[in-house]
Write a protein that holds these residues in place. Sequence first.
Motif, PDB file in Angstrom:
ATOM      1  N   THR A 217       0.829  -1.204   0.000  1.00 46.48           N
ATOM      2  CA  THR A 217       0.000   0.000   0.000  1.00 46.48           C
ATOM      3  C   THR A 217       0.866   1.258   0.000  1.00 46.48           C
ATOM      4  OG1 THR A 217      -1.821  -1.149   1.096  1.00 46.48           O
ATOM      5  CG2 THR A 217      -1.800   1.253   1.262  1.00 46.48           C
TER       6      THR A 217
ATOM      7  N   ARG B 294       0.723   4.162  -2.761  1.00 46.06           N
ATOM      8  CA  ARG B 294       0.483   5.566  -2.415  1.00 46.06           C
ATOM      9  C   ARG B 294       1.553   6.477  -3.026  1.00 46.06           C
ATOM     10  NH1 ARG B 294      -3.269   6.848   1.014  1.00 46.06           N
ATOM     11  NH2 ARG B 294      -4.379   5.240   2.173  1.00 46.06           N
TER      12      ARG B 294
ATOM     13  N   VAL C 245      -7.604   2.632  -3.712  1.00 51.48           N
ATOM     14  CA  VAL C 245      -6.760   2.374  -2.553  1.00 51.48           C
ATOM     15  C   VAL C 245      -7.652   2.467  -1.324  1.00 51.48           C
ATOM     16  CG1 VAL C 245      -4.610   2.974  -1.375  1.00 51.48           C
ATOM     17  CG2 VAL C 245      -4.919   3.601  -3.765  1.00 51.48           C
ATOM     18  N   GLU C 246      -7.756   1.348  -0.629  1.00 58.61           N
ATOM     19  CA  GLU C 246      -8.606   1.291   0.553  1.00 58.61           C
ATOM     20  C   GLU C 246      -9.983   1.899   0.312  1.00 58.61           C
ATOM     21  OE1 GLU C 246      -6.139   3.004   3.573  1.00 58.61           O
ATOM     22  OE2 GLU C 246      -4.834   1.255   3.559  1.00 58.61           O
TER      23      GLU C 246
ATOM     24  N   ASP D 175      -5.657  -1.679  -5.072  1.00 58.15           N
ATOM     25  CA  ASP D 175      -4.983  -2.182  -3.884  1.00 58.15           C
ATOM     26  C   ASP D 175      -5.866  -3.217  -3.193  1.00 58.15           C
ATOM     27  OD1 ASP D 175      -3.110  -2.519  -1.909  1.00 58.15           O
ATOM     28  OD2 ASP D 175      -3.623  -0.686  -0.826  1.00 58.15           O
TER      29      ASP D 175
END
Length: 307
Positions: free
Chosen positions: A46, A50, A81-82, A159
């Motif tokens: 992650t 990022r 992402v998340e 992700d």
Amino acid sequence: MNAPAIATRGLTKRFPGGQVAVDGVDLAVPGGSVYGFLGPNGSGKTTTIRMLLGLITPTAGTSTLFGDPARAALTRVGALVEGPAFYPWLSGTANLLRLDAANPAADAATARRRTAEALDRVGLTAAAGKRYKAYSLGMRQRLAIAGTLLSRRDLLVLDEPTNGLDPQGTREVRALIKDVAADGTTVFVSSHLLAEVEQMCTHIGVMRTGRLVAQSSLGDLRSAATARVEVDTPDVTAAARVLTDLGLRDVTRAAGRAGAEIGTTAPEHVSDLLFRAGVSIRGFQVVRPSLEDVFVGLTGEGFDVDS
Ligand SMILES: Nc1ncnc2c1ncn2[C@@H]1O[C@H](COP(=O)(O)OP(=O)(O)O)[C@@H](O)[C@H]1O
Ligand SMILES: [Mg+2]
């Protein structure tokens, strides 16, 4: 498209407090690939993603998307992402319309068509009017991917998109990724599950405690998984001699077992020669290591079976 979709050199992130989360990573993600970014939890996936997206600044190193710095390329990139925050009481359509409205480059006059197309793409047309809170986890994840598909993308960064999904949801997301890739979009997808990556990716990079310990096309990895012949016998020495005389590589001797890489030699030829040499055979097999075995060899550790 000659520049790689993603390229990094010495990408490094040290968080305040001294911990190095990502340590000198050199990624090479070819355009048009489905790149599986594999590694156990906490290995730095992650954090790397990022940095790729320009969400956090690297401590050291560089990264480019299609040859440009992340900021210059971001309109070509969709990312998950998340998971984005969706409103539970709004429908799938209403949520996507809000997301679309937040994109200054998107033409408001065609927003309805774009959201309908994105929902169709992920198979949520029938559930478009349903409230988000009534969606299953798989549907929620598909809606999140629909959000990344509102405009045409050259690169999709996902992700752990199947995290927390049941097998059905996982299959849905996997099929969707293949679909998106078939349209020519490069997909960079992280996962801690080898089996999953193996099923949908053309390339694999493996992270371990912040380092990229392996990077290869799936084809190259598969051919690295060389088949071996293993002979169970009380005559280990005689059997090993036959394998050696045949010119087979990496001949091994263990208690009750001789083995070697079989290469292109026909297994029946090997067993025939063993028989003629008078070697008594208790067991005879040709084994090809799984991709997991290859990885364990490369990285010194296995992967979570599930979690
Ligand atoms: N904001 C942060 N501050 C400090 N440490 C962090 C932060 N984000 C992640 N880490 C640490 O960096 C390491 C890598 O985390 P992460 O990139 O989330 O791994 P992965 O996505 O592979 O599970 C972990 O040890 C994690 O605890
Ligand atoms: Mg993570």
